[in-house]
Design a protein around this motif. Structure first.
Motif, PDB file in Angstrom:
ATOM      1  N   GLY A   1     -21.608  11.710 -29.518  1.00 50.71           N
ATOM      2  CA  GLY A   1     -21.291  11.586 -28.169  1.00 50.71           C
ATOM      3  C   GLY A   1     -19.890  12.644 -27.988  1.00 50.71           C
ATOM      4  N   LYS A   2     -19.483  13.297 -28.965  1.00 49.29           N
ATOM      5  CA  LYS A   2     -18.322  14.130 -28.907  1.00 49.29           C
ATOM      6  C   LYS A   2     -18.636  15.430 -29.214  1.00 49.29           C
ATOM      7  CE  LYS A   2     -16.169  10.521 -28.263  1.00 49.29           C
ATOM      8  NZ  LYS A   2     -16.754  10.074 -27.082  1.00 49.29           N
ATOM      9  N   SER A   3     -18.095  16.426 -28.551  1.00 47.70           N
ATOM     10  CA  SER A   3     -18.498  17.706 -29.106  1.00 47.70           C
ATOM     11  C   SER A   3     -17.165  18.553 -29.563  1.00 47.70           C
ATOM     12  CB  SER A   3     -18.788  18.506 -27.735  1.00 47.70           C
ATOM     13  OG  SER A   3     -17.603  18.371 -26.715  1.00 47.70           O
ATOM     14  N   LYS A   4     -16.180  18.014 -29.768  1.00 44.13           N
ATOM     15  CA  LYS A   4     -15.137  18.841 -30.357  1.00 44.13           C
ATOM     16  C   LYS A   4     -14.740  20.243 -29.626  1.00 44.13           C
ATOM     17  CE  LYS A   4     -13.647  16.368 -34.029  1.00 44.13           C
ATOM     18  NZ  LYS A   4     -12.080  16.282 -34.216  1.00 44.13           N
ATOM     19  N   VAL A   5     -15.036  19.957 -28.315  1.00 42.37           N
ATOM     20  CA  VAL A   5     -14.564  21.086 -27.318  1.00 42.37           C
ATOM     21  C   VAL A   5     -13.799  20.589 -26.146  1.00 42.37           C
ATOM     22  CG1 VAL A   5     -15.684  22.833 -25.601  1.00 42.37           C
ATOM     23  CG2 VAL A   5     -16.755  22.313 -27.687  1.00 42.37           C
ATOM     24  N   ILE A   6     -12.893  21.479 -25.998  1.00 41.99           N
ATOM     25  CA  ILE A   6     -11.955  21.303 -24.730  1.00 41.99           C
ATOM     26  C   ILE A   6     -12.040  22.316 -23.878  1.00 41.99           C
ATOM     27  CG2 ILE A   6      -9.527  21.283 -24.165  1.00 41.99           C
ATOM     28  CD1 ILE A   6      -8.875  20.155 -27.012  1.00 41.99           C
ATOM     29  N   VAL A   7     -11.915  22.265 -22.557  1.00 42.27           N
ATOM     30  CA  VAL A   7     -12.061  23.100 -21.681  1.00 42.27           C
ATOM     31  C   VAL A   7     -10.778  23.761 -21.086  1.00 42.27           C
ATOM     32  CG1 VAL A   7     -13.089  21.720 -19.842  1.00 42.27           C
ATOM     33  CG2 VAL A   7     -13.201  23.873 -19.477  1.00 42.27           C
ATOM     34  N   PHE A   8     -10.602  24.791 -21.010  1.00 41.10           N
ATOM     35  CA  PHE A   8      -9.216  25.338 -20.414  1.00 41.10           C
ATOM     36  C   PHE A   8      -9.563  25.823 -19.082  1.00 41.10           C
ATOM     37  CE2 PHE A   8      -5.962  28.794 -20.310  1.00 41.10           C
ATOM     38  CZ  PHE A   8      -4.841  27.885 -20.317  1.00 41.10           C
ATOM     39  N   MET A   9      -9.291  25.272 -17.910  1.00 35.82           N
ATOM     40  CA  MET A   9      -9.594  25.750 -16.638  1.00 35.82           C
ATOM     41  C   MET A   9      -8.206  26.400 -15.890  1.00 35.82           C
ATOM     42  SD  MET A   9     -12.140  22.880 -14.977  1.00 35.82           S
ATOM     43  CE  MET A   9     -11.879  23.784 -13.364  1.00 35.82           C
TER      44      MET A   9
ATOM     45  N   GLU B   1      -4.389  28.016 -30.967  1.00 36.64           N
ATOM     46  CA  GLU B   1      -4.008  27.673 -32.458  1.00 36.64           C
ATOM     47  C   GLU B   1      -3.911  26.232 -32.729  1.00 36.64           C
ATOM     48  OE1 GLU B   1      -2.213  31.550 -33.346  1.00 36.64           O
ATOM     49  OE2 GLU B   1      -2.288  29.703 -34.624  1.00 36.64           O
ATOM     50  N   LYS B   2      -3.367  25.463 -31.826  1.00 41.50           N
ATOM     51  CA  LYS B   2      -3.357  24.023 -32.059  1.00 41.50           C
ATOM     52  C   LYS B   2      -4.815  23.329 -32.026  1.00 41.50           C
ATOM     53  CE  LYS B   2       1.402  24.125 -30.389  1.00 41.50           C
ATOM     54  NZ  LYS B   2       1.651  25.018 -31.262  1.00 41.50           N
ATOM     55  N   ALA B   3      -5.592  23.744 -31.282  1.00 42.61           N
ATOM     56  CA  ALA B   3      -6.831  23.366 -31.161  1.00 42.61           C
ATOM     57  C   ALA B   3      -7.665  23.613 -32.408  1.00 42.61           C
ATOM     58  CB  ALA B   3      -7.584  24.260 -29.935  1.00 42.61           C
ATOM     59  N   TYR B   4      -7.582  24.784 -32.750  1.00 46.09           N
ATOM     60  CA  TYR B   4      -8.349  24.931 -33.909  1.00 46.09           C
ATOM     61  C   TYR B   4      -7.841  24.501 -35.077  1.00 46.09           C
ATOM     62  CZ  TYR B   4     -11.070  28.694 -31.694  1.00 46.09           C
ATOM     63  OH  TYR B   4     -12.013  29.171 -31.009  1.00 46.09           O
TER      64      TYR B   4
ATOM     65  N   MET C   1      -1.209  20.365 -25.730  1.00 46.78           N
ATOM     66  CA  MET C   1      -2.221  20.032 -26.947  1.00 46.78           C
ATOM     67  C   MET C   1      -1.916  18.552 -27.540  1.00 46.78           C
ATOM     68  SD  MET C   1      -4.986  21.683 -27.148  1.00 46.78           S
ATOM     69  CE  MET C   1      -5.494  21.132 -28.707  1.00 46.78           C
ATOM     70  N   GLU C   2      -0.413  18.323 -27.590  1.00 50.14           N
ATOM     71  CA  GLU C   2      -0.145  17.086 -28.045  1.00 50.14           C
ATOM     72  C   GLU C   2      -0.721  15.831 -27.313  1.00 50.14           C
ATOM     73  OE1 GLU C   2       4.112  17.312 -29.187  1.00 50.14           O
ATOM     74  OE2 GLU C   2       4.189  15.199 -28.427  1.00 50.14           O
ATOM     75  N   THR C   3      -0.571  16.140 -25.895  1.00 55.61           N
ATOM     76  CA  THR C   3      -0.998  15.328 -25.008  1.00 55.61           C
ATOM     77  C   THR C   3      -2.483  15.066 -25.073  1.00 55.61           C
ATOM     78  OG1 THR C   3       1.008  15.795 -23.562  1.00 55.61           O
ATOM     79  CG2 THR C   3      -1.039  14.294 -22.624  1.00 55.61           C
ATOM     80  N   MET C   4      -3.149  15.872 -25.302  1.00 59.16           N
ATOM     81  CA  MET C   4      -4.681  16.319 -24.995  1.00 59.16           C
ATOM     82  C   MET C   4      -5.082  15.404 -26.335  1.00 59.16           C
ATOM     83  SD  MET C   4      -7.502  16.533 -24.023  1.00 59.16           S
ATOM     84  CE  MET C   4      -7.321  17.475 -22.471  1.00 59.16           C
ATOM     85  N   LEU C   5      -4.549  15.908 -27.555  1.00 58.07           N
ATOM     86  CA  LEU C   5      -5.049  15.231 -28.619  1.00 58.07           C
ATOM     87  C   LEU C   5      -4.571  13.559 -28.641  1.00 58.07           C
ATOM     88  CD1 LEU C   5      -3.884  18.018 -31.233  1.00 58.07           C
ATOM     89  CD2 LEU C   5      -6.056  17.426 -30.620  1.00 58.07           C
ATOM     90  N   GLU C   6      -3.513  13.227 -28.287  1.00 57.92           N
ATOM     91  CA  GLU C   6      -3.091  11.964 -28.130  1.00 57.92           C
ATOM     92  C   GLU C   6      -4.284  11.418 -27.218  1.00 57.92           C
ATOM     93  OE1 GLU C   6       0.581   9.610 -26.427  1.00 57.92           O
ATOM     94  OE2 GLU C   6       1.136  11.651 -27.463  1.00 57.92           O
ATOM     95  N   HIS C   7      -4.652  11.887 -26.227  1.00 60.18           N
ATOM     96  CA  HIS C   7      -5.757  11.105 -25.465  1.00 60.18           C
ATOM     97  C   HIS C   7      -7.141  11.125 -26.155  1.00 60.18           C
ATOM     98  CE1 HIS C   7      -2.959  10.708 -22.199  1.00 60.18           C
ATOM     99  NE2 HIS C   7      -3.179  11.603 -21.430  1.00 60.18           N
ATOM    100  N   LEU C   8      -7.130  12.202 -26.847  1.00 60.48           N
ATOM    101  CA  LEU C   8      -8.523  12.186 -27.478  1.00 60.48           C
ATOM    102  C   LEU C   8      -8.615  11.022 -28.572  1.00 60.48           C
ATOM    103  CD1 LEU C   8      -9.092  16.119 -27.888  1.00 60.48           C
ATOM    104  CD2 LEU C   8     -10.391  14.729 -26.539  1.00 60.48           C
ATOM    105  N   GLY C   9      -7.700  10.832 -29.080  1.00 60.73           N
ATOM    106  CA  GLY C   9      -7.601   9.804 -30.055  1.00 60.73           C
ATOM    107  C   GLY C   9      -7.826   8.297 -29.654  1.00 60.73           C
TER     108      GLY C   9
END
Lengths: 340, 340
Positions: B65-73, B91-94, B308-316
């Motif tokens: 249920g996870k795609s490892k894709v983030i969308v940047f709008m 950079e940070k995403a990859y 990205m830091e915030t996003m990764l935190e949320h993703l975790g």
DNA sequence: TTTAACTGCTAAAAGGTTTTATCTAAATTA
DNA sequence: TAATTTAGATAAAACCTTTTAGCAGTTAAA
């Protein structure tokens, strides 16, 4: 914050007391073909509209082996040229139900290689690439494995791969001729040391124009291999300081022109009175700068259009042997000497 | 051009005469935990290395249920600011195994809405968004459904959502004060008519500085609703032609400054002698232009990093109730009057 | 002696689609 | 009348993973 479970085709089938298959056929417009009764079609469609069901693309990807994703590998997505192309292909991709994943290679072979292998296993449907040096083999592999690939900005002579490029040699010739017509007799070509086709072609065009016109010329090639290895500004300052006779400069890219113009300012070389400038890759600022700078404009919209057109064509032809499509577009020389 | 069938975990299991489960455990580093013998672990790993097996991400996505894709709008990916951010978050995403799909909203509510709904069913893992006007409800829905969302550049007061923004009001205040310190007494604020938080804050900072210093000021707000509805250059030309007294201008964005500078040139207003300029959003060209232009530089790297830091935190923290993270970063005023 | 735990591994379900092959009852054809 | 076709639907396999529950045999604890 629980994510609600999304409705699946199975839920619909259960709710309506029919089979999954039937629902799938109706959703995919194959109902008539499969002789599903009009009555049932309507019932299912109404229910779908009501609950706003949308198919799960991941499941579709798995089943169909297609992801509706195209990867856009540019040298550097933050570069104005690539960012503009990105914007334009986005439009056409979305119109056709494709999404675009981007990435930047930094013109680094290793990085590009790694990115390609990452994306292969992501089931992406196609690749749009500005090839780095030494990427021939990887491109070839990609093609052999049946992936649609379209190169742009530059191409690889050894591999028969679709590409969309511009008339680099012709336009460089024309731009150089423009300098000569304006009276320049001591020309200089500023570029980066590179094996990329577009840079080689631009250099060739420049040389040919100078030779055809019997005009003196020299070349200033900057090393750019490891990024930031050298400061182009300082190098250019030094170069031109030692060569006061130069009266016309052709810059192979706009960022070199920006750095060069800085140097000219410091060296008090009056542009365009004492020294005229032409740059490849037109830019908003060339029109804003004082004096305005003559530049060669690449047809961005056309490049993007052809890129996606070619890609979509290939995507439609998957599993067939397709012939590479090779597009070469004309540029426009925007003369700005007279307009101040 | 047949695409060869990719090796699956099943093929490995069959080839080695063991079960799929065992292979999966070994691949996912759960072998020890599952007490698979060292011997077997080695055998499987060697074989995997040999054939270069890579798991199918689509199947993983479906299962997990996870795609490892983030969308940047972004508002417009071809805009230098957004393109730069795109590059940095890439950079940070990859590095963290995420890919980025981009799209541009054109600041159009309808378009943004549609994009969001498209991506929801694509199983993207998170959203980084520059919100358009009226997007509150859609952002809220996204959050309710458990999607990690981080806004940037601007934010939405009514919704409690993570965001990364800069000190718009403070920096506008500082920039305006800079004009006043340099002797300006008749100020003008040039911006677009907008309800976006960053524009409102910049205007507020400007006004506050002018009022605090008891300096005359006026505002020139351009309509930009339907893109290309109005030519900012012409509008600015007209505006300043009618107001010869203005001696200091604060531009709310760099593209307005570019247009404004064009107009100043035509109107023969000497910058910076007769009229000084400060712009929000520093740009390479402000340093290249003659005269150099003072501007407020946003900390791009920091913005990207925090995003990205915030996003990764949320993703975790998925499935937990997470608290929104609100980051406000300081800008830098790059003074350039003295350096010519 | 019975119960519990460990060892090393696996079967099978689940995730949501698409599609092939097949089913039954009714209608048509020979 | 028997054989075939058609209409209207469906069961089940396949796409490739991950993970839970469980197997049978052995050892340790109660």
């Amino acid at each position: 914050m629980m994510a609600k479970k999304r409705v699946s085709i199975k839920d619909i089938a259960k709710k309506l007391g029919i089979s999954i298959t039937t629902v799938s056929f109706i959703i995919n417009g194959k109902a008539r073909e499969q002789r599903i009764s009009e009555e049932l079609i309507k019932k299912v469609q109404d229910y779908i509209d009501e609950i706003g069901y949308k198919p799960n693309h991941v499941a579709q990807s798995l089943r169909l082996g297609k992801s509706k994703v195209i990867v856009f590998m540019a040298e550097d997505i933050s570069n104005q040229f690539f960012a503009s192309i990105a914007r334009l292909i986005e439009e056409k991709a979305y119109q056709n139900g494709y999404k675009i994943i981007y990435c930047s290679t930094d013109n680094d072979h290793e990085k590009a290689k790694e990115l390609i292998s990452t994306f292969k296993m992501r089931n992406v449907d196609g690749f749009i690439i500005t090839p780095t040096p030494n990427l021939e083999k990887d491109i070839k592999n990609l093609l052999d494995e049946g992936f649609p690939v379209v190169l742009f900005d530059r191409w690889i002579p050894d591999v028969s791969c679709s590409h969309v490029i511009v008339q680099n040699e012709e336009s460089a010739y024309q731009g150089t001729m423009h300098l000569i017509e304006k009276g320049c007799r001591n020309l200089c070509f500023v570029s980066v040391m590179s094996t990329q086709s577009q840079m080689i072609d631009r250099a060739r065009g420049f040389r040919k124009a100078a030779q055809d016109s019997n005009v003196d010329y020299q070349e200033c090639l900057l090393k750019f291999h490891n990024l930031a290895e050298i400061e182009p500004y300082e190098k250019l300052l030094e170069f031109f300081e030692q060569r006061p006779g130069i009266d016309g400069v052709f810059f192979a890219t706009n960022y070199l022109a920006f750095e060069g113009l800085q140097a000219m300012g410091v060296l008090q070389r009056q542009v365009p009175e004492k020294l005229k400038v032409v740059s490849f890759d037109d830019h908003y600022f060339f029109n804003l700068y004082k004096p305005k700078i003559t530049a060669i404009e690449q047809p961005l919209e056309m490049i993007a259009e052809k890129l996606m057109e070619t890609m979509l064509e290939h995507l439609g032809e998957l599993d067939k042997v397709y012939k590479p499509v090779k597009v070469v577009l004309a540029n426009r020389l925007n003369e700005r000497e007279s307009t101040l």
